[in-house]
Design a protein around this motif. Structure first.
Motif, mmCIF file in Angstrom:
data_model
loop_
_atom_site.group_PDB
_atom_site.id
_atom_site.type_symbol
_atom_site.label_atom_id
_atom_site.label_comp_id
_atom_site.label_asym_id
_atom_site.label_seq_id
_atom_site.Cartn_x
_atom_site.Cartn_y
_atom_site.Cartn_z
ATOM 1 N N GLU A 92 88.869 37.747 -49.674
ATOM 2 C CA GLU A 92 89.086 39.187 -49.478
ATOM 3 C C GLU A 92 89.245 39.501 -47.978
ATOM 4 N N PHE A 93 89.720 38.507 -47.225
ATOM 5 C CA PHE A 93 89.866 38.674 -45.774
ATOM 6 C C PHE A 93 90.795 39.830 -45.414
ATOM 7 N N HIS A 94 91.671 40.219 -46.349
ATOM 8 C CA HIS A 94 92.639 41.273 -46.035
ATOM 9 C C HIS A 94 91.960 42.618 -45.756
ATOM 10 N N GLU A 95 90.740 42.768 -46.264
ATOM 11 C CA GLU A 95 90.027 44.033 -46.006
ATOM 12 C C GLU A 95 89.753 44.224 -44.513
ATOM 13 N N GLU A 96 89.641 43.125 -43.772
ATOM 14 C CA GLU A 96 89.380 43.217 -42.317
ATOM 15 C C GLU A 96 90.671 43.250 -41.497
ATOM 16 N N LEU A 97 91.821 43.063 -42.153
ATOM 17 C CA LEU A 97 93.076 42.916 -41.384
ATOM 18 C C LEU A 97 93.433 44.135 -40.537
ATOM 19 N N PRO A 98 93.229 45.371 -41.031
ATOM 20 C CA PRO A 98 93.556 46.513 -40.160
ATOM 21 C C PRO A 98 92.781 46.486 -38.838
ATOM 22 N N GLN A 99 91.543 45.950 -38.896
ATOM 23 C CA GLN A 99 90.728 45.804 -37.688
ATOM 24 C C GLN A 99 91.233 44.629 -36.833
ATOM 25 N N LEU A 100 91.657 43.541 -37.505
ATOM 26 C CA LEU A 100 92.011 42.309 -36.793
ATOM 27 C C LEU A 100 93.434 42.334 -36.236
ATOM 28 N N LEU A 101 94.284 43.183 -36.807
ATOM 29 C CA LEU A 101 95.700 43.200 -36.421
ATOM 30 C C LEU A 101 96.117 44.647 -36.193
ATOM 31 N N PRO A 102 95.521 45.283 -35.162
ATOM 32 C CA PRO A 102 95.715 46.728 -35.002
ATOM 33 C C PRO A 102 97.174 47.136 -34.761
ATOM 34 N N HIS A 103 98.012 46.201 -34.243
ATOM 35 C CA HIS A 103 99.402 46.580 -33.974
ATOM 36 C C HIS A 103 100.299 46.475 -35.206
ATOM 37 N N ALA A 104 99.766 45.978 -36.321
ATOM 38 C CA ALA A 104 100.591 45.846 -37.537
ATOM 39 C C ALA A 104 99.747 46.125 -38.774
ATOM 40 N N PRO A 105 99.275 47.359 -38.912
ATOM 41 C CA PRO A 105 98.352 47.671 -40.007
ATOM 42 C C PRO A 105 98.985 47.534 -41.403
ATOM 43 N N GLY A 106 100.299 47.480 -41.494
ATOM 44 C CA GLY A 106 100.938 47.399 -42.807
ATOM 45 C C GLY A 106 100.896 46.023 -43.439
ATOM 46 N N ILE A 107 100.546 44.996 -42.659
ATOM 47 C CA ILE A 107 100.569 43.615 -43.167
ATOM 48 C C ILE A 107 99.619 43.443 -44.348
ATOM 49 N N TYR A 111 101.817 41.961 -47.393
ATOM 50 C CA TYR A 111 101.774 40.511 -47.622
ATOM 51 C C TYR A 111 100.601 40.068 -48.486
ATOM 52 N N PHE A 112 99.503 40.794 -48.472
ATOM 53 C CA PHE A 112 98.274 40.220 -49.016
ATOM 54 C C PHE A 112 97.664 41.027 -50.157
ATOM 55 N N ALA A 113 98.516 41.757 -50.900
ATOM 56 C CA ALA A 113 97.994 42.533 -52.033
ATOM 57 C C ALA A 113 97.554 41.623 -53.182
ATOM 58 N N GLN A 114 98.163 40.440 -53.306
ATOM 59 C CA GLN A 114 97.899 39.560 -54.457
ATOM 60 C C GLN A 114 96.851 38.499 -54.106
ATOM 61 N N ARG A 115 95.865 38.369 -54.962
ATOM 62 C CA ARG A 115 94.793 37.388 -54.741
ATOM 63 C C ARG A 115 95.288 35.945 -54.584
ATOM 64 N N PRO A 116 96.235 35.456 -55.443
ATOM 65 C CA PRO A 116 96.672 34.059 -55.254
ATOM 66 C C PRO A 116 97.306 33.816 -53.878
ATOM 67 N N VAL A 117 98.024 34.806 -53.378
ATOM 68 C CA VAL A 117 98.617 34.674 -52.038
ATOM 69 C C VAL A 117 97.506 34.569 -50.993
ATOM 70 N N ARG A 118 96.483 35.391 -51.173
ATOM 71 C CA ARG A 118 95.364 35.360 -50.217
ATOM 72 C C ARG A 118 94.627 34.027 -50.276
ATOM 73 N N GLU A 119 94.424 33.519 -51.487
ATOM 74 C CA GLU A 119 93.707 32.230 -51.614
ATOM 75 C C GLU A 119 94.455 31.114 -50.906
ATOM 76 N N GLN A 120 95.781 31.113 -51.064
ATOM 77 C CA GLN A 120 96.581 30.054 -50.446
ATOM 78 C C GLN A 120 96.541 30.182 -48.911
ATOM 79 N N ALA A 121 96.684 31.403 -48.427
ATOM 80 C CA ALA A 121 96.647 31.622 -46.972
ATOM 81 C C ALA A 121 95.265 31.283 -46.411
ATOM 82 N N ALA A 122 94.227 31.664 -47.149
ATOM 83 C CA ALA A 122 92.862 31.414 -46.667
ATOM 84 C C ALA A 122 92.545 29.920 -46.666
ATOM 85 N N ALA A 123 93.092 29.179 -47.640
ATOM 86 C CA ALA A 123 92.838 27.732 -47.684
ATOM 87 C C ALA A 123 93.404 27.064 -46.431
#
Lengths: 196, 196
Positions: A92-107, A111-123
């Motif tokens: 669920e790292f995407h919940e912190e992304l607006p804080q971590l990537l302040p210049h691109a809050p839309g990412i 990109y990360f609405a789907q859990r399988p995509v997040r799992e692959q990126a996080a791995a």
């Protein structure tokens, strides 16, 4: 000489550093872990997603529960290391992304609405951060003993929740007696690198 | 001070190092890549399996083919970086294991007879080695630009065979003008590290 990094640092991080199988009794402090984290947190991840999470197993009761989930050959060292860390990814790292990537809050949503995509990126990105963490342990003058000989399903149930995926367990401390085998050979440059 | 690594090395590898989006024209030589590899090859992997493979894209024709498979936003930097490397895993890494793990020649067949097991192990350990490689690029005084915004299926068909899985593409060189955004924030220690 093609490297800028000084020779002592090369030795400390790579050439003389080894995976330890035994450890001295000297404790590893929270201050050391904080210094390690405050260095390696700068290692790059895609979109600065920073999915790695670290669980320090400090209580004797938790250590005992952890050892049960280690492969037979990993139990003695996991039982005796001054500190043991469980490295995992937060899917669920995407919940912190607006804080971590302040210049691109839309990412986050693009990109990360789907859990399988997040799992692959996080791995992938969590594994990069696990390597930075191992380098950081060495930067603190300590030996790391990363292990994947683990019952990961059991480990997850025991220590994590459904949003976290375990990556590895790392023993941390100063090396003890007979801490390692002789260094095993590495592949040569020509076996690994090709040019097109 | 809890770290042993000297401050200049901390800056070079982590604190001041940044992912570069533009590069100078200065070439990156094979000698530099060899020095990087000969340092980071010592980074630990499970059973010393060492699955990372590196493809240096040096010819203009190959560079052009590579750029086609990059996400739109990654094309200009991939077209202009002094050197671009494709990092992949060799899913047949077990064939080298008797050479890499001379004290335990049985591991090859006992653990790695099945391709899906090898793919999973290679994904994790190859990612660790990708991080060591990024650190090594920085140790050579160069900037790395790791990218996963890639059509990996197309990249694989174009540059690799069925035994290799692409991990990422890395631009390498000295940073050029406006090479990066301001540093993005990182998660705090307390957001990442818990103790049990």
């Amino acid at each position: 000489m093609s490297l800028v990094l000084d020779a002592a640092a090369q030795d400390l991080l790579f050439r003389e550093a080894r995976t330890a199988n035994t450890f001295s009794d000297e404790p590893v402090t929270d201050e050391q872990v904080q210094a390690i984290y405050d260095l390696v947190k700068y290692g790059p991840t895609a979109f600065n997603q920073s999915p790695l999470r670290v669980t320090l197993v400090r209580s004797p009761e938790a250590r005992e529960r952890l050892v049960q989930h280690m492969a037979e050959g990993n139990r003695p060292k996991t039982a005796t290391a001054p500190l043991v860390a469980i490295l995992s990814t937060d899917n669920e790292f995407h919940e912190e992304l607006p804080q971590l990537l302040p210049h691109a809050p839309g990412i986050k949503d693009a990109y990360f609405a789907q859990r399988p995509v997040r799992e692959q990126a996080a791995a992938l990105n969590g594994s990069l951060q696990a390597a930075y963490f191992i380098i950081g342990v060495r930067a603190a003058g300590l030996a790391a003993g990363p292990m994947t000989g683990v019952d990961f399903a059991g480990l997850q149930k025991e220590f994590l929740d459904d949003d976290h995926t375990p990556l590895m367990v790392v023993n941390i401390g100063r090396p003890g007696e007979d801490a390692w085998f002789p260094r095993s050979p590495r592949l040569s440059y020509d076996e690994v690198v090709t040019t097109v």
